[in-house]
Scaffold this motif. Structure first.
Motif, mmCIF file in Angstrom:
data_model
loop_
_atom_site.group_PDB
_atom_site.id
_atom_site.type_symbol
_atom_site.label_atom_id
_atom_site.label_comp_id
_atom_site.label_asym_id
_atom_site.label_seq_id
_atom_site.Cartn_x
_atom_site.Cartn_y
_atom_site.Cartn_z
ATOM 1 N N LEU A 23 14.033 15.719 -3.671
ATOM 2 C CA LEU A 23 12.847 15.323 -4.415
ATOM 3 C C LEU A 23 12.165 16.553 -4.995
ATOM 4 O O LEU A 23 12.084 17.596 -4.340
ATOM 5 C CB LEU A 23 11.858 14.572 -3.507
ATOM 6 N N THR B 174 6.885 14.709 -5.141
ATOM 7 C CA THR B 174 6.932 13.639 -6.140
ATOM 8 C C THR B 174 8.053 12.654 -5.803
ATOM 9 O O THR B 174 8.824 12.857 -4.865
ATOM 10 C CB THR B 174 7.165 14.214 -7.542
ATOM 11 N N ASN B 175 8.129 11.581 -6.582
ATOM 12 C CA ASN B 175 9.192 10.586 -6.414
ATOM 13 C C ASN B 175 10.375 10.839 -7.342
ATOM 14 O O ASN B 175 11.318 10.042 -7.365
ATOM 15 C CB ASN B 175 8.636 9.178 -6.665
#
Length: 419
Positions: free
Chosen positions: A252, A309-310
């Motif tokens: 990620l 974050t994704n």
């Protein structure tokens, strides 16, 4: 004219009755029954013995049964009696799974060394009575015989009774693994965030061979240690390190604020964490920085804030940390490779010769005892500080630009000490 029918009659106790013979017999039986004394009903009569039916005794209703004698104990009113149960073994206070785990941990302790019941109860946070019950389960259910010494300590020492199989490691292999784990947990020179190595080596030592455990018991291991170099101060909670670790393991991207030493300001960038590593004194993360549009290495303790974050990423095919370093002296790789020639005095030559400093390094011993060192590095920024550490015991023969850097540092140092 109606014909009179002859009525038959019967006589009972001197009285004349009209009726047939059948009615006479019923009446006679009823009289005889009523004249007999009634059977006395007691509490011992079974349920099947009932009173006379309601047809002979109008108004009595259903059959009345005599209840059986109760055998329940008489309980006095007031406070109920106390149950004698162990605090850990009380109903619903301890599941079967927890007890099984505790028994396994008891076996692990007893395979390693002698332990008293009191010490085991302190280590497992339970009562001494629970430990005795575990001993009973081990000997009766698992059929493992425990040994007790004169100091009331227990241990599992018989080969036939070993519950955990030992690892297939030689004594030297087990010793190396043990010392490395201890080095990670050294108070002064430990590797931050690796405290789990202490519990891990303790669990593994229970599975090592008997030869290794004998050395541990006789004090051999206490006379051996590994002392590393000083390490960076870790953060109190280690939150950023564990965020980096999570992002690295799950591929990620992260968004972070970083105190840059070279740029002398706080920068904000998105990082694709390719490689997490501990080098010399601290943890670093190497990956692609969107701000620099290049592969960069960041000191984790200098990260001010970080957000995972994704957005996912993939490591480029064929990329590796070793390849990205090139011929860098330590971690910082510059654009071009430079050949370096150093000459060390006879005083420090033996110490320098005994260490493999760089993979391209080559030594040449001279007749006067001095030592020439040849290598090729990707950049001169890092190696100059290593050279300055030897002071007047080393001379830079080439390249000229590296020699000029050392001369400039020496002049600045002279100004400081002459002022």
């Amino acid at each position: 004219m109606l014909k009179k029918e002859r009525l038959s009659g019967y006589c009972v106790n001197g009285k004349r009755f009209v009726g047939d013979e059948t009615m006479r017999k019923k009446e006679t039986d009823s009289r005889n029954t009523s004249d007999k004394p009634k059977k006395r009903v007691t509490k011992k009569v079974a349920d099947e013995e009932t009173m006379v039916s309601s047809s002979n005794y109008p108004g009595k209703g259903k059959k009345k049964s005599i209840p059986e004698k109760s055998e329940t104990k008489v309980v006095r009113r007031g406070r109920p009696p106390k149950k004698k149960v162990d605090e850990e073994e009380e109903n619903n206070s301890e599941s079967l799974a927890r007890r099984v785990i505790r028994v396994l941990r008891v076996l692990q302790y007893l395979q390693e060394d002698w332990y008293s019941v009191r010490v085991l109860s302190q280590k497992l946070n339970c009562s001494e009575r629970s430990i005795y019950r575990d001993f009973e389960s081990i000997e009766t259910i698992l059929q493992i015989q425990l040994t007790k010494n004169i100091r009331s300590q227990y241990r599992l020492i018989s080969k036939e009774g070993r519950f955990f199989l030992t690892l297939d490691l030689t004594c030297e292999e087990a010793l190396a693994l043990y010392l490395l784990c201890l080095a990670c947990g050294n108070d002064y020179a430990s590797i931050p965030y690796l405290e789990a190595t202490q519990s891990a080596i303790y669990k593994l030592s229970c599975l090592f061979s008997e030869e290794f455990r004998v050395k541990k018991q006789d004090g051999t291991l206490q006379r051996m240690s590994i002392q590393g170099c000083a390490t960076a101060f870790p953060s109190e909670d280690g939150r950023i390190f564990h965020q980096i670790l999570y992002a690295h393991n799950n591929r990620l991207q992260v968004r972070m604020e970083y105190d840059s030493v070279f740029e002398r300001k706080t920068i904000v960038t998105t990082l694709l964490p390719y490689h997490l590593h501990f080098t010399r004194r601290a943890w670093y993360i190497t990956g692609r920085s969107t701000l620099h549009n290049a592969i960069r290495t960041f000191h984790i303790e200098r990260i001010r804030s970080l957000t995972v974050t994704n957005e996912r990423f993939t490591v480029p095919l064929g990329w590796s940390y070793e390849k990205s370093l090139g011929n860098a002296w330590c971690m910082i790789r510059e654009e071009k490779d430079t050949k370096v020639h150093l000459r060390f005095s006879a005083k420090v030559a033996p110490n320098v010769r005994s260490v493999r400093w760089h993979r391209t390094g080559r030594f040449d011993e001279r007749a006067d005892g001095t030592l020439d060192y040849y290598l090729e590095v990707s950049g001169l920024e890092e190696i100059q500080w290593w050279i300055l550490g030897y002071g007047d015991q080393v001379e830079v023969l080439r390249p000229p630009e590296l020699r000029d850097k050392i001369i400039e540092h020496v002049k600045n140092m002279t100004k400081i000490y002459q002022s």
